[in-house]
Design an enzyme around this catalytic site. Structure first.
Site, mmCIF file in Angstrom:
data_model
loop_
_atom_site.group_PDB
_atom_site.id
_atom_site.type_symbol
_atom_site.label_atom_id
_atom_site.label_comp_id
_atom_site.label_asym_id
_atom_site.label_seq_id
_atom_site.Cartn_x
_atom_site.Cartn_y
_atom_site.Cartn_z
ATOM 1 N N LYS A 247 0.842 -1.191 0.000
ATOM 2 C CA LYS A 247 0.000 0.000 0.000
ATOM 3 C C LYS A 247 0.881 1.247 0.000
ATOM 4 O O LYS A 247 1.613 1.495 0.950
ATOM 5 C CB LYS A 247 -0.918 -0.017 1.224
ATOM 6 C CG LYS A 247 -1.812 1.201 1.341
ATOM 7 C CD LYS A 247 -2.876 1.016 2.408
ATOM 8 C CE LYS A 247 -3.668 2.286 2.634
ATOM 9 N NZ LYS A 247 -4.708 2.120 3.659
ATOM 10 N N ASP B 27 -12.735 4.552 10.522
ATOM 11 C CA ASP B 27 -13.250 4.599 9.141
ATOM 12 C C ASP B 27 -13.827 3.220 8.806
ATOM 13 O O ASP B 27 -13.678 2.720 7.701
ATOM 14 C CB ASP B 27 -12.138 4.985 8.159
ATOM 15 C CG ASP B 27 -12.674 5.334 6.763
ATOM 16 O OD1 ASP B 27 -13.886 5.595 6.630
ATOM 17 O OD2 ASP B 27 -11.872 5.328 5.810
HETATM 18 N N1 LIG Z 1 -3.973 -6.850 2.494
HETATM 19 C C1 LIG Z 1 -4.736 -6.730 1.402
HETATM 20 N N2 LIG Z 1 -5.053 -7.814 0.657
HETATM 21 C C2 LIG Z 1 -5.815 -7.690 -0.454
HETATM 22 N N3 LIG Z 1 -6.304 -6.531 -0.919
HETATM 23 C C3 LIG Z 1 -6.028 -5.405 -0.229
HETATM 24 C C4 LIG Z 1 -5.234 -5.443 0.966
HETATM 25 N N4 LIG Z 1 -5.128 -4.178 1.432
HETATM 26 C C5 LIG Z 1 -5.821 -3.397 0.583
HETATM 27 N N5 LIG Z 1 -6.365 -4.112 -0.436
HETATM 28 C C6 LIG Z 1 -7.182 -3.594 -1.559
HETATM 29 O O1 LIG Z 1 -6.878 -2.224 -1.797
HETATM 30 C C7 LIG Z 1 -8.027 -1.392 -1.566
HETATM 31 C C8 LIG Z 1 -7.606 -0.087 -0.893
HETATM 32 O O2 LIG Z 1 -7.046 -0.338 0.380
HETATM 33 P P1 LIG Z 1 -7.326 0.605 1.621
HETATM 34 O O3 LIG Z 1 -8.764 0.650 1.943
HETATM 35 O O4 LIG Z 1 -6.416 0.211 2.728
HETATM 36 O O5 LIG Z 1 -6.836 1.994 1.004
HETATM 37 P P2 LIG Z 1 -7.505 3.452 0.961
HETATM 38 O O6 LIG Z 1 -6.742 4.260 0.012
HETATM 39 O O7 LIG Z 1 -7.596 3.944 2.319
HETATM 40 O O8 LIG Z 1 -8.895 3.250 0.378
HETATM 41 P P3 LIG Z 1 -10.080 4.289 0.484
HETATM 42 O O9 LIG Z 1 -9.500 5.634 0.747
HETATM 43 O O10 LIG Z 1 -10.746 4.175 -0.843
HETATM 44 O O11 LIG Z 1 -10.885 3.762 1.625
HETATM 45 C C9 LIG Z 1 -8.929 -2.241 -0.692
HETATM 46 O O12 LIG Z 1 -10.256 -1.900 -0.810
HETATM 47 C C10 LIG Z 1 -8.659 -3.654 -1.212
HETATM 48 O O13 LIG Z 1 -9.405 -3.905 -2.366
#
Ligand SMILES: Nc1ncnc2c1ncn2[C@@H]1O[C@H](COP(=O)(O)OP(=O)(O)OP(=O)(O)O)[C@@H](O)[C@H]1O
Ligand SMILES: [Mg+2]
Length: 292
Positions: A122, A228
């Site tokens: 990420k 969240d």
């Molecule tokens: N450990 C993981 N395994 C598989 N998929 C993951 C994992 N972590 C994140 N993802 C995928 O990546 C997407 C985004 O991750 P996350 O929600 O942590 O980020 P974000 O940028 O905060 O998202 P948002 O702001 O849209 O809520 C998740 O919805 C999921 O589909």
């Protein structure tokens, strides 16, 4: 060429240039030449040559605009490269593949680890949409140097990694942390989808209880509130487990707005599962979670 392949082709002088700019970006929005010369430890007459090379690879930005503001800054590709290079050196990540998702404040990529296991990387991108807003909203960056996007992304990732580590230690169902460098959090990848994508859930009441059990454990044993929590931040795996993701904004239970945050998290979950026929009383659940 992916960032990852690119990192293997860079000369050590190019990394020194990137490192020198990164260090100086704590103090400067546009890093002056003299700082780059000082921190890169490259002969002054060779620095321009390496700067041009790195610039051509599109890893840094050059800013003209008169003597005062003249200088260089990393762009997000340059910063990504520093982080992924370090993760490879630490043997946390062996390769990086396709995108798994683009969030509002992150890009998530699939990776492979040293044991051939699937990883999720990420990349935190705070302020991608509105840097100005974030500056005033995110209390954890106030009063620190000049608040660059780079610094905020790094803090956000460090916070997420720290929360995951604490939750892993007590067995809350969150991604297993594999590593963290700069603005990148490396986790185990789970084979599943956001729970909001399912039209039908087998045994929704059981899944709901499971989520609430995790929220309670998180609150009582790690003293943390997600802040969240919703159907977009829960992965429902192929083997029917829930994994709660997206932890940078979690706060301790002694936060002044803790009561509001727990209630909002629980209400979001209740509202989603109500659509799947689960009847629950959010207020009673909040009491159960928070009662001492
Ligand atoms: N450990 C993981 N395994 C598989 N998929 C993951 C994992 N972590 C994140 N993802 C995928 O990546 C997407 C985004 O991750 P996350 O929600 O942590 O980020 P974000 O940028 O905060 O998202 P948002 O702001 O849209 O809520 C998740 O919805 C999921 O589909
Ligand atoms: Mg999310």
């Amino acid at each position: 060429m992916s960032h990852f392949e690119l990192a293997t082709r860079l000369a050590k002088e190019e990394f020194r240039i990137l490192d020198a700019i990164e260090i100086s970006m704590r103090k400067f929005e546009w890093v002056p030449m003299k700082n780059i010369i000082f921190y890169s430890r490259i002969d002054a007459e060779r620095v321009q040559f390496w700067l041009d090379k790195v610039h051509k690879r599109d890893l840094i930005l050059r800013h003209g605009g008169g003597r005062k503001n003249e200088g260089y800054a990393l762009n997000s590709k340059g910063y990504d490269l520093l982080a992924t290079h370090a993760l490879a050196e630490e043997n946390v990540v062996v390769s990086i593949g396709n995108s798994l998702g683009v969030g509002k404040e992150s890009d998530v990529y699939q990776g492979i680890g040293p044991g051939n296991e699937f990883l999720a990387l990420k990349f935190h991108r705070i302020g991608r949409t509105s840097f100005r807003n974030i500056k005033s909203k995110r209390d954890y960056v106030v009063g620190k140097y000049h608040t660059s996007w780079l610094y905020m992304c790094r803090v956000s990732a460090m916070r997420e990694a720290d929360h995951l580590k604490r939750l892993n230690a007590i067995g809350v169902d969150v991604p297993l942390l594999k590593g963290n460098n700069r603005h990148v959090v490396v986790m185990k990848q789970y084979d599943g989808q956001e729970i909001q994508e399912f039209d039908v859930i087998d045994d929704p009441a059981g899944v709901f209880d499971n989520v609430i059990r995790n929220v309670k454990k998180c609150y009582r044993e790690a003293r943390l509130i997600h802040c969240d929590l919703c159907e977009y931040n829960i992965i429902y795996t192929r083997d029917k487990h829930v994994i709660i993701i997206d932890w940078p904004q979690a706060v301790p239970t002694d936060h002044p707005n803790a009561a509001f945050f727990v209630r909002r998290d629980v209400e979001n979950i209740c509202k989603f599962f109500e659509r799947h026929g689960v009847v629950a009383d959010p207020a009673a659940i909040v009491d159960e979670i928070t009662c001492t």
